[in-house]
Design a protein around this motif. Structure first.
Motif, short mmCIF file in Angstrom:
data_model
loop_
_atom_site.label_atom_id
_atom_site.label_comp_id
_atom_site.label_asym_id
_atom_site.label_seq_id
_atom_site.Cartn_x
_atom_site.Cartn_y
_atom_site.Cartn_z
N GLU A 101 6.66 -9.76 12.28
CA GLU A 101 7.76 -8.93 12.76
C GLU A 101 8.63 -8.42 11.61
OE1 GLU A 101 9.87 -11.33 15.49
OE2 GLU A 101 8.29 -11.36 17.02
N VAL A 102 8.77 -9.22 10.55
CA VAL A 102 9.68 -8.83 9.47
C VAL A 102 8.95 -8.18 8.30
CG1 VAL A 102 11.30 -10.66 10.08
CG2 VAL A 102 9.55 -11.08 8.32
N CYS A 103 7.62 -8.14 8.33
CA CYS A 103 6.88 -7.57 7.20
C CYS A 103 7.16 -6.07 7.08
CB CYS A 103 5.38 -7.81 7.36
SG CYS A 103 4.40 -7.10 6.00
N PRO A 104 7.73 -5.63 5.96
CA PRO A 104 8.05 -4.19 5.82
C PRO A 104 6.81 -3.33 5.61
CG PRO A 104 8.53 -5.35 3.79
CD PRO A 104 8.14 -6.40 4.78
N MET A 105 5.67 -3.95 5.30
CA MET A 105 4.44 -3.19 5.08
C MET A 105 3.53 -3.22 6.31
SD MET A 105 4.87 -1.92 2.16
CE MET A 105 3.27 -1.17 2.01
N GLU A 106 4.01 -3.83 7.39
CA GLU A 106 3.26 -3.90 8.65
C GLU A 106 1.88 -4.55 8.45
OE1 GLU A 106 4.16 -0.51 11.55
OE2 GLU A 106 4.28 0.50 9.61
N LEU A 107 1.86 -5.61 7.67
CA LEU A 107 0.62 -6.36 7.45
C LEU A 107 0.51 -7.48 8.47
CD1 LEU A 107 0.76 -6.58 3.54
CD2 LEU A 107 -0.45 -4.91 4.95
N LEU A 108 -0.49 -8.32 8.30
CA LEU A 108 -0.70 -9.48 9.17
C LEU A 108 -0.58 -10.74 8.31
CD1 LEU A 108 -3.80 -8.15 11.16
CD2 LEU A 108 -1.43 -8.23 11.94
N PRO A 109 0.64 -11.17 8.04
CA PRO A 109 0.85 -12.29 7.11
C PRO A 109 0.12 -13.57 7.54
CG PRO A 109 2.92 -11.16 7.56
CD PRO A 109 1.92 -10.62 8.53
N GLN A 110 0.05 -13.81 8.84
CA GLN A 110 -0.59 -15.04 9.31
C GLN A 110 -2.07 -15.06 8.94
OE1 GLN A 110 -1.55 -16.02 13.66
NE2 GLN A 110 0.49 -16.92 13.39
N GLN A 111 -2.76 -13.97 9.23
CA GLN A 111 -4.19 -13.90 8.89
C GLN A 111 -4.40 -13.92 7.37
OE1 GLN A 111 -2.72 -12.35 11.26
NE2 GLN A 111 -3.99 -12.22 13.09
N LEU A 112 -3.53 -13.24 6.65
CA LEU A 112 -3.64 -13.26 5.19
C LEU A 112 -3.47 -14.68 4.66
CD1 LEU A 112 -1.56 -10.07 4.24
CD2 LEU A 112 -4.04 -10.35 4.07
N PHE A 113 -2.57 -15.42 5.24
CA PHE A 113 -2.36 -16.82 4.85
C PHE A 113 -3.62 -17.65 5.09
CE2 PHE A 113 -1.25 -20.94 6.92
CZ PHE A 113 -1.07 -21.67 5.76
N TRP A 114 -4.21 -17.50 6.27
CA TRP A 114 -5.42 -18.28 6.59
C TRP A 114 -6.54 -17.97 5.60
CZ3 TRP A 114 -4.95 -16.75 12.43
CH2 TRP A 114 -3.99 -17.58 13.04
N HIS A 115 -6.76 -16.68 5.36
CA HIS A 115 -7.86 -16.29 4.45
C HIS A 115 -7.58 -16.74 3.02
CE1 HIS A 115 -9.82 -14.26 7.64
NE2 HIS A 115 -9.02 -13.21 7.69
N ALA A 116 -6.32 -16.64 2.60
CA ALA A 116 -5.99 -17.08 1.24
C ALA A 116 -6.17 -18.58 1.10
CB ALA A 116 -4.56 -16.68 0.90
N LYS A 117 -5.74 -19.32 2.12
CA LYS A 117 -5.87 -20.79 2.06
C LYS A 117 -7.33 -21.21 2.09
CE LYS A 117 -3.76 -24.94 3.97
NZ LYS A 117 -2.82 -25.48 5.00
N ALA A 118 -8.17 -20.46 2.81
CA ALA A 118 -9.60 -20.79 2.92
C ALA A 118 -10.41 -20.14 1.79
CB ALA A 118 -10.13 -20.33 4.27
N THR A 119 -9.71 -19.54 0.83
CA THR A 119 -10.35 -18.81 -0.29
C THR A 119 -11.32 -17.74 0.20
OG1 THR A 119 -12.17 -20.39 -0.58
CG2 THR A 119 -10.12 -20.85 -1.78
N GLU A 120 -11.02 -17.16 1.34
CA GLU A 120 -11.82 -16.03 1.85
C GLU A 120 -11.16 -14.74 1.35
OE1 GLU A 120 -11.59 -16.78 6.02
OE2 GLU A 120 -13.29 -18.17 6.03
N PHE A 121 -11.28 -14.55 0.07
CA PHE A 121 -10.53 -13.47 -0.58
C PHE A 121 -10.99 -12.09 -0.15
CE2 PHE A 121 -10.40 -16.94 -3.90
CZ PHE A 121 -9.15 -17.39 -3.52
N GLU A 122 -12.27 -11.95 0.11
CA GLU A 122 -12.77 -10.64 0.53
C GLU A 122 -12.16 -10.22 1.85
OE1 GLU A 122 -17.06 -8.36 1.27
OE2 GLU A 122 -17.01 -10.39 0.42
N LYS A 123 -12.04 -11.18 2.78
CA LYS A 123 -11.42 -10.87 4.07
C LYS A 123 -9.94 -10.53 3.89
CE LYS A 123 -14.59 -13.73 6.82
NZ LYS A 123 -14.72 -14.88 7.74
N ALA A 124 -9.27 -11.28 3.01
CA ALA A 124 -7.85 -10.99 2.77
C ALA A 124 -7.68 -9.60 2.16
CB ALA A 124 -7.27 -12.06 1.83
N GLU A 125 -8.55 -9.26 1.25
CA GLU A 125 -8.47 -7.94 0.64
C GLU A 125 -8.74 -6.84 1.67
OE1 GLU A 125 -10.04 -5.74 -3.45
OE2 GLU A 125 -11.05 -7.53 -2.71
N HIS A 126 -9.64 -7.13 2.60
CA HIS A 126 -9.95 -6.18 3.65
C HIS A 126 -8.73 -5.93 4.55
CE1 HIS A 126 -12.42 -3.89 6.43
NE2 HIS A 126 -12.00 -4.65 7.44
#
Length: 607
Positions: free
Chosen positions: A377-402
């Motif tokens: 709700e507060v992300c000024p870039m209208e991203l999906l911080p929750q999903q980015l967090f999961w992918h970053a924590k799981a080292t799924e960097f390609e998905k995070a970049e996507h």
């Protein structure tokens, strides 16, 4: 009135700006030692141009980039270059980097400066050269060289030039105080940049919590077409992409830059530095830095020489070490904790917070994500911080970049509202760093593969050229051999014909000699007959015969020389023919000599 838009998300943290705006900007003075990193901008690091032991003057260039993108570095005061080596520099990792150590002599003696009375009489490239020579890079972000930024590609015309005076992050007031006290200088620098870019619109964006700065700028822009746009206070409205959206309604595309939308943003400190470089001939050797927090007794803004250690600056602000719990370089949202106060102030340093434990308490332990969605709700870039967090924590960097990880501006709004105290920005920074490393390794591997393929292609091409040359040499040798063989055969046939003619001539001569001998014998046996007169030799015939024999010898010698030059197979045969012709020449010469002798004897007898 300037029309304004809004951007998605954003937060309203406590500002804490009044702590450092109670006093005017102070001069921090000259410390006992200045530590000047060679990498204070994006691009190639500068290389020292002054040597250890050199005395340098204030404003003198002491380092510069020899290639690539970069800007020079100048001495903030007069003194002696003491050392060049690795020292701690401002960086979240606490890394060290190459620095020049300058010991001031206290004289603060300037080098010769060359101010410009009327920059409009110069060419744009000349003005950009002055800006580069002054060592100016962006003073509100990553430190992009200003002269490069002010020269966009020809296909990206800048329609709107924005001066970012929002300064939205809590605690920081360096730009606010600069606009209050030096509005005319800021506007002068902005006018220079506008003259270079020729935009259709020039606007200064200021948050509505800075009324004194807005008033000062309104007075400074009198008689110009510059607009003042006072925008609502919301974090992070000072972000480049957010301010562009507020003032123009346009969004910078993903993976794009503001120039893609015909907009350029510059910082207040950068405009001030440009004005000083043109009108005073002063390079970038100092900047305004906010020193604030409850652990200092004299918070405020200071005009600080670049290279000044943070420890010295904190002493000027009255640091109380017993109360200081954390030292933060930058703001509380996007800054980072300092591990040492030995780091120097650089061109992009804007704030130092000496916070107490109550002021900036240690973050609570990270807990599991409850999927509340506040971060989105507060992300000024209208991203999906929750999903980015999961992918970053799981080292799924390609998905995070996507999911457009690199569109994240690391403003910290998501971490600020997270009820589970998850340091989301730290995860995003980690993922970005790993992706950059992977991209760099992939680029390195691609370049190695390209070099290998280019080498293989070169070797194959050289082998093909070598084989082609070999074939050409073989064909040329075959043609030459065939030519030699044909010439040898022709020479051999000519020699055989000459030999045959010579043999026939010899047989005729022998027959004539036998006939002559027989006639002489008959005459000698006849007693009754009177001794006839001897036959008179034919000198002309003998001379002609000798000339013919000489001609044949010369012809045979010529054929022999040609056969030797061509290494023909009939060399030996021709040598034998030449020998025989030599013998014939000798016999012909002897016959001619005898005939002449006989004629001489007969002539004497007659007398």
């Amino acid at each position: 009135m300037t029309r304004l838009w809004d951007f998605s998300g954003g937060i309203h943290p406590a500002e804490h700006k009044q702590i450092s705006t109670r006093r005017p900007i102070q001069h921090a003075g000259i410390p006992g030692q200045l530590i000047l990193p060679l990498q204070q901008h994006i691009g190639e690091p500068a290389e020292p141009t002054a040597r250890i032991g050199d005395r340098v003057l204030k404003g003198q260039k002491i380092a510069d980039t020899s290639h690539g993108m970069g800007v020079p570095l100048h001495a903030p005061t007069s003194g002696v270059i003491e050392h060049v080596g690795d020292y701690p520099v401002p960086h979240p990792s606490g890394m060290t980097d190459t620095c020049i150590v300058l010991t001031p002599d206290g004289k603060d003696e300037w080098c010769e400066r060359q101010p410009v009375s009327d920059y409009r009489k110069l060419g744009r490239d000349q003005v950009l050269g002055i800006i580069r020579s002054a060592g100016i890079s962006g003073m509100g972000g990553a430190g992009f060289p200003t002269n490069v930024k002010l020269k966009p590609p020809q296909d990206r015309k800048v329609d709107t030039l924005i001066l970012n005076g929002a300064e939205c992050e809590p605690y920081i007031t360096a730009d606010d105080m600069t606009m209050r006290e030096r509005a005319a200088d800021v506007v002068a620098g902005l006018r220079v940049m506008a003259w270079i870019l020729r935009p259709e619109r020039c606007v200064i964006g200021i948050e509505d919590n800075k009324p004194e700065a807005a008033t000062a700028l309104r007075e400074a822009i009198q008689g110009t077409k510059i607009e003042i746009a006072v925008i609502p206070t919301k974090y992070p409205s000072g972000g480049e992409k957010q301010l562009i959206e507020i003032l123009t309604g346009m969004e910078v595309p993903s993976d794009g830059i503001p120039a893609d939308t015909g907009v350029m943003c510059q910082n207040v400190g950068t405009a001030l530095a440009v004005g000083k470089a043109l009108f005073k001939g002063t390079p970038l050797i100092s900047r305004t830095v906010t020193v604030t927090g409850d652990a200092v007794t004299k918070p405020g803004n200071f005009e600080v020489l670049l290279g000044t250690p943070v420890s010295y600056l904190l002493d000027q602000a009255g640091l109380q070490p017993a109360l200081a719990s954390r030292l933060v370089l930058g703001g509380p949202m996007m800054g980072y904790t300092l591990s040492t106060t030995a780091v120097p102030v650089i061109k992009t340093s804007n704030c130092i917070i000496a916070a107490t434990a109550d002021e900036l308490p240690a973050p609570p332990p990270e807990q599991a994500c409850i999927r509340c969605g506040h971060c989105a709700e507060v992300c000024p870039m209208e991203l999906l911080p929750q999903q980015l967090f999961w992918h970053a924590k799981a080292t799924e960097f390609e998905k995070a970049e996507h999911l457009n990880l690199f569109d994240c501006i690391e403003c910290g709004a998501c971490s600020y509202v997270c009820p589970s105290s998850i340091p989301l920005v730290q995860y995003y920074r980690y993922a970005k760093g790993e992706i950059r490393v992977q991209h760099a390794e992939q680029l390195k591997a691609d370049r190695a593969r390209e070099r290998f393929e280019a080498r293989q292609e070169r070797l194959d091409r050289e082998q093909q050229e070598k084989e082609l040359r070999r074939k050409e040499r073989a064909n040329a040798a075959a043609e030459a051999q065939a030519k030699k063989k044909a010439e040898a055969e022709s020479t051999s046939s000519n020699a055989e014909a000459l030999n045959e003619r010579a043999a026939r001539s010899a047989l005729v001569e022998q027959a004539l000699a036998r006939k002559k001998a027989s006639a002489n014998a008959i005459k000698a046996q006849s007693p009754a007959s009177a001794k006839p007169a001897q036959e008179k030799p034919d000198i002309d015939a003998l001379e002609k015969q000798l000339a013919q024999t000489h001609a044949k010898l010369e012809s045979m010698q010529t054929m022999l020389e040609e056969a030797k030059a061509q290494q023909a197979d009939n060399v030996e045969k021709l040598e034998r023919a030449v020998t025989k012709n030599h013998d014939r020449v000798k016999r012909a010469e002897k016959a001619l000599a005898d005939a002449r002798k006989t004629l001489a004897t007969e002539s004497q007898s007659t007398e």
